[in-house]
Design a protein around this motif. Structure first.
Motif, PDB file in Angstrom:
ATOM      1  N   GLU A 147     -16.225  -0.509   4.229  1.00 16.89           N
ATOM      2  CA  GLU A 147     -15.574  -1.041   3.176  1.00 16.89           C
ATOM      3  C   GLU A 147     -14.494  -0.320   2.350  1.00 16.89           C
ATOM      4  O   GLU A 147     -13.348  -0.509   2.491  1.00 16.89           O
ATOM      5  CB  GLU A 147     -16.453  -1.750   1.962  1.00 16.89           C
ATOM      6  CG  GLU A 147     -17.112  -2.896   2.341  1.00 16.89           C
ATOM      7  CD  GLU A 147     -18.293  -3.220   1.299  1.00 16.89           C
ATOM      8  OE1 GLU A 147     -18.497  -4.367   1.247  1.00 16.89           O
ATOM      9  OE2 GLU A 147     -18.632  -2.352   0.702  1.00 16.89           O
ATOM     10  N   ILE A 148     -14.648   1.063   2.500  1.00 15.42           N
ATOM     11  CA  ILE A 148     -13.835   2.056   1.997  1.00 15.42           C
ATOM     12  C   ILE A 148     -12.970   2.452   2.839  1.00 15.42           C
ATOM     13  O   ILE A 148     -11.558   2.219   2.571  1.00 15.42           O
ATOM     14  CB  ILE A 148     -14.599   3.468   1.612  1.00 15.42           C
ATOM     15  CG1 ILE A 148     -15.467   3.141   0.500  1.00 15.42           C
ATOM     16  CG2 ILE A 148     -13.711   4.564   1.369  1.00 15.42           C
ATOM     17  CD1 ILE A 148     -16.291   4.211  -0.233  1.00 15.42           C
ATOM     18  N   LEU A 149     -13.197   2.461   4.064  1.00 20.53           N
ATOM     19  CA  LEU A 149     -12.114   2.675   5.229  1.00 20.53           C
ATOM     20  C   LEU A 149     -11.292   1.514   5.313  1.00 20.53           C
ATOM     21  O   LEU A 149     -10.138   1.514   5.543  1.00 20.53           O
ATOM     22  CB  LEU A 149     -12.919   2.830   6.650  1.00 20.53           C
ATOM     23  CG  LEU A 149     -12.006   3.069   7.915  1.00 20.53           C
ATOM     24  CD1 LEU A 149     -11.278   4.062   7.552  1.00 20.53           C
ATOM     25  CD2 LEU A 149     -12.824   3.112   9.108  1.00 20.53           C
ATOM     26  N   GLU A 150     -11.861   0.403   5.223  1.00 23.36           N
ATOM     27  CA  GLU A 150     -10.996  -1.103   5.241  1.00 23.36           C
ATOM     28  C   GLU A 150      -9.987  -1.019   4.338  1.00 23.36           C
ATOM     29  O   GLU A 150      -8.720  -1.337   4.273  1.00 23.36           O
ATOM     30  CB  GLU A 150     -11.833  -2.315   5.312  1.00 23.36           C
ATOM     31  CG  GLU A 150     -12.734  -2.597   6.390  1.00 23.36           C
ATOM     32  CD  GLU A 150     -13.552  -3.695   6.307  1.00 23.36           C
ATOM     33  OE1 GLU A 150     -13.610  -4.311   5.256  1.00 23.36           O
ATOM     34  OE2 GLU A 150     -14.236  -3.922   7.197  1.00 23.36           O
ATOM     35  N   LEU A 151     -10.369  -0.620   2.809  1.00 24.40           N
ATOM     36  CA  LEU A 151      -9.538  -0.450   1.730  1.00 24.40           C
ATOM     37  C   LEU A 151      -8.499   0.317   2.013  1.00 24.40           C
ATOM     38  O   LEU A 151      -7.287   0.147   1.520  1.00 24.40           O
ATOM     39  CB  LEU A 151     -10.342  -0.082   0.562  1.00 24.40           C
ATOM     40  CG  LEU A 151     -11.342  -1.078  -0.100  1.00 24.40           C
ATOM     41  CD1 LEU A 151     -11.864  -0.518  -1.056  1.00 24.40           C
ATOM     42  CD2 LEU A 151     -10.309  -2.499  -0.701  1.00 24.40           C
ATOM     43  N   TYR A 152      -8.826   1.632   2.632  1.00 28.79           N
ATOM     44  CA  TYR A 152      -7.822   2.535   2.874  1.00 28.79           C
ATOM     45  C   TYR A 152      -6.730   2.273   3.849  1.00 28.79           C
ATOM     46  O   TYR A 152      -5.702   2.419   3.771  1.00 28.79           O
ATOM     47  CB  TYR A 152      -8.567   3.751   3.268  1.00 28.79           C
ATOM     48  CG  TYR A 152      -7.536   4.864   3.825  1.00 28.79           C
ATOM     49  CD1 TYR A 152      -6.768   5.568   2.740  1.00 28.79           C
ATOM     50  CD2 TYR A 152      -7.004   5.216   5.146  1.00 28.79           C
ATOM     51  CE1 TYR A 152      -5.888   6.482   3.336  1.00 28.79           C
ATOM     52  CE2 TYR A 152      -6.159   6.152   5.497  1.00 28.79           C
ATOM     53  CZ  TYR A 152      -5.469   6.758   4.596  1.00 28.79           C
ATOM     54  OH  TYR A 152      -4.580   7.688   5.022  1.00 28.79           O
ATOM     55  N   GLU A 153      -6.961   1.396   4.879  1.00 31.51           N
ATOM     56  CA  GLU A 153      -6.230   0.865   5.861  1.00 31.51           C
ATOM     57  C   GLU A 153      -5.418  -0.259   5.287  1.00 31.51           C
ATOM     58  O   GLU A 153      -4.060  -0.061   5.700  1.00 31.51           O
ATOM     59  CB  GLU A 153      -6.848   0.317   7.078  1.00 31.51           C
ATOM     60  CG  GLU A 153      -7.476   1.359   8.042  1.00 31.51           C
ATOM     61  CD  GLU A 153      -8.200   0.542   9.433  1.00 31.51           C
ATOM     62  OE1 GLU A 153      -8.390  -0.678   9.445  1.00 31.51           O
ATOM     63  OE2 GLU A 153      -8.322   1.201  10.432  1.00 31.51           O
ATOM     64  N   ASP A 154      -5.967  -0.947   4.540  1.00 30.07           N
ATOM     65  CA  ASP A 154      -4.938  -1.975   3.828  1.00 30.07           C
ATOM     66  C   ASP A 154      -3.978  -1.347   2.994  1.00 30.07           C
ATOM     67  O   ASP A 154      -2.878  -1.643   3.082  1.00 30.07           O
ATOM     68  CB  ASP A 154      -5.742  -2.856   3.007  1.00 30.07           C
ATOM     69  CG  ASP A 154      -6.596  -3.798   3.892  1.00 30.07           C
ATOM     70  OD1 ASP A 154      -6.378  -3.863   5.030  1.00 30.07           O
ATOM     71  OD2 ASP A 154      -7.794  -4.364   3.219  1.00 30.07           O
ATOM     72  N   PHE A 155      -4.349  -0.262   2.147  1.00 33.17           N
ATOM     73  CA  PHE A 155      -3.330   0.437   1.331  1.00 33.17           C
ATOM     74  C   PHE A 155      -2.376   1.324   2.259  1.00 33.17           C
ATOM     75  O   PHE A 155      -1.483   1.096   1.863  1.00 33.17           O
ATOM     76  CB  PHE A 155      -4.343   1.651   0.404  1.00 33.17           C
ATOM     77  CG  PHE A 155      -3.392   2.486  -0.245  1.00 33.17           C
ATOM     78  CD1 PHE A 155      -2.759   2.076  -1.341  1.00 33.17           C
ATOM     79  CD2 PHE A 155      -3.232   3.781   0.326  1.00 33.17           C
ATOM     80  CE1 PHE A 155      -1.937   2.993  -1.914  1.00 33.17           C
ATOM     81  CE2 PHE A 155      -2.516   4.748  -0.423  1.00 33.17           C
ATOM     82  CZ  PHE A 155      -1.605   4.169  -1.530  1.00 33.17           C
ATOM     83  N   SER A 213      -1.383   0.568   5.401  1.00 32.30           N
ATOM     84  CA  SER A 213      -0.334  -0.309   6.115  1.00 32.30           C
ATOM     85  C   SER A 213       0.225  -0.922   5.018  1.00 32.30           C
ATOM     86  O   SER A 213       1.516  -1.235   5.209  1.00 32.30           O
ATOM     87  CB  SER A 213      -1.143  -1.281   6.803  1.00 32.30           C
ATOM     88  OG  SER A 213      -1.981  -2.113   5.913  1.00 32.30           O
ATOM     89  N   GLY A 214      -0.033  -1.182   3.863  1.00 31.15           N
ATOM     90  CA  GLY A 214       0.886  -1.771   2.601  1.00 31.15           C
ATOM     91  C   GLY A 214       1.859  -0.706   2.105  1.00 31.15           C
ATOM     92  O   GLY A 214       2.561  -1.083   1.377  1.00 31.15           O
ATOM     93  N   THR A 215       1.609   0.505   2.475  1.00 30.23           N
ATOM     94  CA  THR A 215       2.215   1.582   1.503  1.00 30.23           C
ATOM     95  C   THR A 215       3.908   1.400   2.222  1.00 30.23           C
ATOM     96  O   THR A 215       4.970   1.556   1.168  1.00 30.23           O
ATOM     97  CB  THR A 215       1.973   2.944   1.763  1.00 30.23           C
ATOM     98  OG1 THR A 215       0.474   3.112   1.475  1.00 30.23           O
ATOM     99  CG2 THR A 215       2.588   4.219   1.301  1.00 30.23           C
ATOM    100  N   SER A 264       9.347  -0.153   0.870  1.00 27.64           N
ATOM    101  CA  SER A 264      10.523  -1.084   0.988  1.00 27.64           C
ATOM    102  C   SER A 264      10.964  -1.874  -0.257  1.00 27.64           C
ATOM    103  O   SER A 264      12.027  -2.172  -0.419  1.00 27.64           O
ATOM    104  CB  SER A 264      10.421  -1.938   2.164  1.00 27.64           C
ATOM    105  OG  SER A 264       9.948  -1.276   3.382  1.00 27.64           O
ATOM    106  N   SER A 265       9.837  -2.430  -0.768  1.00 27.29           N
ATOM    107  CA  SER A 265      10.099  -3.434  -1.745  1.00 27.29           C
ATOM    108  C   SER A 265      10.901  -2.561  -3.058  1.00 27.29           C
ATOM    109  O   SER A 265      11.563  -3.158  -3.731  1.00 27.29           O
ATOM    110  CB  SER A 265       8.618  -4.092  -2.396  1.00 27.29           C
ATOM    111  OG  SER A 265       7.882  -3.154  -3.186  1.00 27.29           O
TER     112      SER A 265
END
Length: 97
Positions: A37-45, A47-49, A54-55
């Protein structure tokens, strides 16, 4: 929602990272989240960075445009005030405009 969770787990590679013993102990005994779950959170973060940056750049561009418009309005207001003051001075001195 289960399909989404399963899809994420399928695309993740098996965890094969070295973890210090105190971190491993924390993950097993004290952590509310699993290592996955920590790895998934990190990946989401991660990829969202890029999207977040950009925003922020878009926000900066919008704010710069807004600042430019405000500066133009301020310049127009100063010009108008100067002309109004000159008109008032001319009328006090008896000069017809």
């Amino acid at each position: 929602m289960d399909d989404e969770t399963n899809g994420k787990k399928q695309r993740l590679q098996p965890l094969s990272i070295r973890i210090k013993p105190h971190t491993k102990k924390f993950l097993k005994e004290d952590s509310v989240l699993s290592a996955r779950e920590i790895l998934e959170l990190y990946e989401d973060f991660a990829s969202g960075t890029e999207e977040y940056i950009s925003s922020l750049e878009e926000d900066k561009k919008d704010l710069e445009e807004e600042l430019s418009k405000i500066q133009e309005k301020l310049k127009s207001a100063k010009t108008f005030t100067e002309k109004l003051e000159n008109t008032d001075e001319d009328s006090e001195n008896g000069v017809n405009v």
